[in-house]
Design a protein around this motif. Structure first.
Motif, PDB file in Angstrom:
ATOM      1  N   PRO A 171       0.816  -1.216   0.000  1.00  0.00           N
ATOM      2  CA  PRO A 171       0.000   0.000   0.000  1.00  0.00           C
ATOM      3  C   PRO A 171       0.850   1.267   0.000  1.00  0.00           C
ATOM      4  O   PRO A 171       1.907   1.322   0.630  1.00  0.00           O
ATOM      5  CB  PRO A 171      -0.802  -0.122   1.298  1.00  0.00           C
ATOM      6  CG  PRO A 171       0.077  -0.943   2.196  1.00  0.00           C
ATOM      7  CD  PRO A 171       0.803  -1.903   1.299  1.00  0.00           C
ATOM      8  N   VAL A 172       0.384   2.257  -0.725  1.00  0.00           N
ATOM      9  CA  VAL A 172       0.953   3.605  -0.704  1.00  0.00           C
ATOM     10  C   VAL A 172      -0.195   4.508  -0.277  1.00  0.00           C
ATOM     11  O   VAL A 172      -1.045   4.850  -1.093  1.00  0.00           O
ATOM     12  CB  VAL A 172       1.499   4.015  -2.081  1.00  0.00           C
ATOM     13  CG1 VAL A 172       2.083   5.423  -2.012  1.00  0.00           C
ATOM     14  CG2 VAL A 172       2.540   3.019  -2.576  1.00  0.00           C
ATOM     15  N   ALA A 173      -0.219   4.843   1.016  1.00  0.00           N
ATOM     16  CA  ALA A 173      -1.401   5.478   1.612  1.00  0.00           C
ATOM     17  C   ALA A 173      -2.579   4.521   1.394  1.00  0.00           C
ATOM     18  O   ALA A 173      -2.502   3.365   1.777  1.00  0.00           O
ATOM     19  CB  ALA A 173      -1.648   6.859   1.014  1.00  0.00           C
ATOM     20  N   TYR A 174      -3.646   4.983   0.723  1.00  0.00           N
ATOM     21  CA  TYR A 174      -4.776   4.087   0.458  1.00  0.00           C
ATOM     22  C   TYR A 174      -4.773   3.592  -0.988  1.00  0.00           C
ATOM     23  O   TYR A 174      -5.722   2.981  -1.439  1.00  0.00           O
ATOM     24  CB  TYR A 174      -6.104   4.799   0.772  1.00  0.00           C
ATOM     25  CG  TYR A 174      -6.410   4.801   2.248  1.00  0.00           C
ATOM     26  CD1 TYR A 174      -7.183   3.803   2.824  1.00  0.00           C
ATOM     27  CD2 TYR A 174      -5.890   5.787   3.076  1.00  0.00           C
ATOM     28  CE1 TYR A 174      -7.454   3.793   4.185  1.00  0.00           C
ATOM     29  CE2 TYR A 174      -6.152   5.785   4.438  1.00  0.00           C
ATOM     30  CZ  TYR A 174      -6.938   4.779   4.986  1.00  0.00           C
ATOM     31  OH  TYR A 174      -7.187   4.771   6.336  1.00  0.00           O
ATOM     32  N   ARG A 175      -3.688   3.846  -1.690  1.00  0.00           N
ATOM     33  CA  ARG A 175      -3.548   3.362  -3.059  1.00  0.00           C
ATOM     34  C   ARG A 175      -2.656   2.133  -3.070  1.00  0.00           C
ATOM     35  O   ARG A 175      -2.172   1.680  -2.039  1.00  0.00           O
ATOM     36  CB  ARG A 175      -2.951   4.455  -3.941  1.00  0.00           C
ATOM     37  CG  ARG A 175      -3.840   5.698  -4.061  1.00  0.00           C
ATOM     38  CD  ARG A 175      -3.197   6.746  -4.957  1.00  0.00           C
ATOM     39  NE  ARG A 175      -1.975   7.281  -4.372  1.00  0.00           N
ATOM     40  CZ  ARG A 175      -0.744   6.968  -4.777  1.00  0.00           C
ATOM     41  NH1 ARG A 175      -0.574   6.100  -5.757  1.00  0.00           N
ATOM     42  NH2 ARG A 175       0.305   7.517  -4.200  1.00  0.00           N
ATOM     43  N   CYS A 176      -2.445   1.596  -4.278  1.00  0.00           N
ATOM     44  CA  CYS A 176      -1.612   0.412  -4.439  1.00  0.00           C
ATOM     45  C   CYS A 176      -0.331   0.777  -5.166  1.00  0.00           C
ATOM     46  O   CYS A 176      -0.333   1.651  -6.047  1.00  0.00           O
ATOM     47  CB  CYS A 176      -2.378  -0.658  -5.219  1.00  0.00           C
ATOM     48  SG  CYS A 176      -1.494  -2.226  -5.356  1.00  0.00           S
ATOM     49  N   SER A 177       0.738   0.115  -4.830  1.00  0.00           N
ATOM     50  CA  SER A 177       2.023   0.378  -5.471  1.00  0.00           C
ATOM     51  C   SER A 177       2.019   0.016  -6.951  1.00  0.00           C
ATOM     52  O   SER A 177       2.895   0.439  -7.703  1.00  0.00           O
ATOM     53  CB  SER A 177       3.139  -0.400  -4.764  1.00  0.00           C
ATOM     54  OG  SER A 177       2.907  -1.798  -4.870  1.00  0.00           O
ATOM     55  N   CYS A 178       1.028  -0.767  -7.407  1.00  0.00           N
ATOM     56  CA  CYS A 178       0.969  -1.148  -8.821  1.00  0.00           C
ATOM     57  C   CYS A 178       0.572   0.024  -9.709  1.00  0.00           C
ATOM     58  O   CYS A 178       0.654  -0.060 -10.930  1.00  0.00           O
ATOM     59  CB  CYS A 178       0.003  -2.308  -9.029  1.00  0.00           C
ATOM     60  SG  CYS A 178      -1.746  -1.871  -8.816  1.00  0.00           S
ATOM     61  N   GLU A 179       0.096   1.112  -9.088  1.00  0.00           N
ATOM     62  CA  GLU A 179      -0.277   2.344  -9.785  1.00  0.00           C
ATOM     63  C   GLU A 179      -1.473   2.163 -10.718  1.00  0.00           C
ATOM     64  O   GLU A 179      -1.753   3.015 -11.552  1.00  0.00           O
ATOM     65  CB  GLU A 179       0.912   2.928 -10.565  1.00  0.00           C
ATOM     66  CG  GLU A 179       2.071   3.318  -9.668  1.00  0.00           C
ATOM     67  CD  GLU A 179       3.204   3.977 -10.420  1.00  0.00           C
ATOM     68  OE1 GLU A 179       3.147   3.995 -11.667  1.00  0.00           O
ATOM     69  OE2 GLU A 179       4.135   4.477  -9.776  1.00  0.00           O
ATOM     70  N   ARG A 180      -2.149   1.041 -10.606  1.00  0.00           N
ATOM     71  CA  ARG A 180      -3.379   0.869 -11.379  1.00  0.00           C
ATOM     72  C   ARG A 180      -4.457   1.743 -10.771  1.00  0.00           C
ATOM     73  O   ARG A 180      -4.720   1.687  -9.572  1.00  0.00           O
ATOM     74  CB  ARG A 180      -3.805  -0.601 -11.333  1.00  0.00           C
ATOM     75  CG  ARG A 180      -5.160  -0.872 -11.978  1.00  0.00           C
ATOM     76  CD  ARG A 180      -5.559  -2.328 -11.773  1.00  0.00           C
ATOM     77  NE  ARG A 180      -6.925  -2.586 -12.218  1.00  0.00           N
ATOM     78  CZ  ARG A 180      -7.562  -3.731 -12.019  1.00  0.00           C
ATOM     79  NH1 ARG A 180      -6.951  -4.727 -11.393  1.00  0.00           N
ATOM     80  NH2 ARG A 180      -8.804  -3.884 -12.451  1.00  0.00           N
TER      81      ARG A 180
END
Length: 293
Positions: A59-68
């Motif tokens: 996780p990157v904050a509430y996003r995903c590291s996959c950047e999708r």
């Protein structure tokens, strides 16, 4: 004002330019060497138990590291589409991954050495307590915390996925794959073609995956756990449905919810609450914890 000495306690040895920075910019990075070492040791313990690993998103904050954009499972999926062939127990490779991807979670591919019986958090905790009380052999157990239905308990077992004679392979209605996860809100059986996160793993919202019983425990036969897990899921499903019924009863919205309309007050023809009929329906539905309502 004052004697001209620094206003910051413990700042006497700091350079003047640093003292002029806002406090949040003066924070020094934490020494993560100990955390990295512990993470590597935990991953190697999983590999030494024979469970193959592959890197996963984080996780990157509430996003995903996959950047999708709008990733539906942030931090919960493998990095590579070739995760099944990539997964390994090779110590050197795992250390390379851990060193070059220090924030990555890791998944273990199921159906080769081990399976995982995956149940809702409350049902899993109840089942674990019952199994321990009964003296049943239990293998590694992990908890994946999260909001609502994202909270799960993972029971690691021996696999049924590699029979000597391929004709002996038997598919199961409980089998769960990544693309069918939403179809299995109750008990999920991760076998061939599936995976789960292994501790230590970080998830959005300060959630994560941690061991309740470590990977050093022998893998049990999944059938020795199945009945208790199924019963716990049935009770959990019944409680959830009873809670939904109570909300509709309180709001008087039976007519708007066809499934519950026949259990509305007076629907039994005798002016009763209909709650007994509902209880029977909930129990019946709970006996099939993986089905949709």
């Amino acid at each position: 004002m004052g004697d001209g000495k620094s206003r910051y306690i413990g700042s006497e040895d700091r350079p003047a330019w640093e003292l002029r920075l806002p406090r949040w910019l003066r924070r020094r990075p934490k020494d993560t060497a100990a955390d990295d070492s512990r993470r590597e040791q935990m991953l190697l313990a999983v590999a030494e138990a024979g469970m193959p690993l592959a890197p996963a998103a984080y996780p990157v904050a509430y996003r995903c590291s996959c950047e999708r954009i709008g990733c539906p499972i942030p931090g919960r999926h493998p990095v590579s589409f070739a995760w099944q062939t990539q997964s390994t127990t090779d110590r050197a490779q795992i250390l390379r991954w851990a060193g070059t991807q220090p924030q990555a979670n890791f998944i273990t591919a199921t159906g080769m050495v081990h399976d995982v019986l995956d149940v809702p958090l409350e049902a899993g905790r109840e089942a674990l307590e019952r199994l321990l009380d009964q003296g049943v052999e239990i293998g590694p157990v992990a908890e994946s915390t999260g909001e609502g239905e994202e909270g799960r308990v993972l029971f690691f077992t021996a696999t049924r996925g590699t029979p000597e004679d391929e004709d002996e392979w038997w598919p199961c209605e409980l089998d769960c794959r990544p693309e069918t996860m939403d179809e299995h809100p109750g008990l999920r059986w991760h076998c061939r073609g599936s995976y789960v996160l292994v501790p230590p793993a970080r998830l959005p919202g300060d959630h994560g995956v941690h061991w309740v019983r470590g990977p050093e425990h022998p893998l049990p036969d999944p059938l020795t756990l199945l009945e208790t897990l199924t019963d716990a899921c049935a009770r959990y499903a019944g409680e959830v449905r009873a809670g939904e019924y109570a909300e509709y009863a309180e709001d008087g919205e039976y007519a708007a919810h066809g499934e519950y309309a026949e259990y509305a007050p007076g629907a039994d023809g005798g002016g009763g609450s209909g709650s007994g009929a509902y209880a029977g329906k909930a129990a019946q539905g709970g006996a099939r914890p993986m089905g949709r309502r």
